[in-house]
Motif scaffolding. Structure first.
Motif, PDB file in Angstrom:
ATOM      1  N   LYS A 196      48.542 -56.375 -26.386  1.00  0.00           N
ATOM      2  CA  LYS A 196      48.295 -57.923 -25.249  1.00  0.00           C
ATOM      3  C   LYS A 196      46.473 -58.119 -25.457  1.00  0.00           C
ATOM      4  O   LYS A 196      46.267 -58.788 -25.638  1.00  0.00           O
ATOM      5  CB  LYS A 196      49.281 -57.795 -24.429  1.00  0.00           C
ATOM      6  N   GLY A 256      51.605 -61.391 -27.491  1.00  0.00           N
ATOM      7  CA  GLY A 256      50.432 -61.712 -26.684  1.00  0.00           C
ATOM      8  C   GLY A 256      51.058 -61.519 -24.560  1.00  0.00           C
ATOM      9  O   GLY A 256      52.194 -61.758 -23.835  1.00  0.00           O
ATOM     10  N   ASN A 257      50.385 -62.699 -23.690  1.00  0.00           N
ATOM     11  CA  ASN A 257      50.514 -62.672 -22.531  1.00  0.00           C
ATOM     12  C   ASN A 257      51.560 -64.328 -22.232  1.00  0.00           C
ATOM     13  O   ASN A 257      51.438 -64.087 -21.193  1.00  0.00           O
ATOM     14  CB  ASN A 257      49.057 -62.545 -21.696  1.00  0.00           C
TER      15      ASN A 257
END
Length: 159
Positions: free
Chosen positions: A91, A117-118
């Motif tokens: 991430k 990712g986030n």
């Protein structure tokens, strides 16, 4: 043998479900593809690169074979693609990253995009490639794919 094969005497000519391709994206907006890995039905061998020059590092270790397997499982519905510290590092390095896959489910090709990712947006669509799904204006939810693999996988179990 499936119920259909048992009734007709025919045999399955391809796996009920298999992964044709895995694609890693740095971003899908704009599309920034890192790597594509293709597979064929049947046995696929994943071999790490050997490097005998590294004396204090065992050759073939740390090349990403297990990570690739975990990413495949993640595309098929697992909640995470690695241990907590690995997920946190990915991430951090790829905050807009996605893993994509083409999964063949009972003869139907599905493109899947799951976040690395986030963000928590995940998508799937039948009959397209991951890059097409990434660039689509409307992206169907990943839950449609999960529903389909559950239908196909669970419908063939004997009660």
């Amino acid at each position: 043998m499936t119920r259909k094969a048992a009734k007709t005497g025919s045999k399955r000519t391809s796996p009920l479900m298999w992964v044709r391709q895995v694609v890693l994206f740095r971003s899908i907006s704009p599309v920034d593809e890192i790597r594509t890995i293709t597979f064929a039905p049947g046995l696929n061998i994943i071999q790490g690169k050997s490097d005998d020059s590294a004396h204090d590092f065992e050759s073939g270790h740390g090349n990403g074979k297990t990570t690739l397997c975990r990413l495949i499982r993640y595309c098929l519905g697992e909640k995470a693609f690695g241990q907590q510290h690995v997920v946190a590092e990915v991430k951090h390095c790829f905050p807009n990253g996605y893993v994509g896959a083409v999964v063949v489910v009972d003869g139907e090709e599905w493109a899947v995009l799951r976040t690395l990712g986030n963000h928590r947006k995940e998508y799937a669509k039948q009959g397209v490639q991951p890059v097409d799904l990434a660039t689509a204006e409307v992206r169907p939810p990943y839950s449609e794919f999960l529903k389909r693999i559950q239908e196909v996988g669970l419908s063939r179990l004997q009660q």
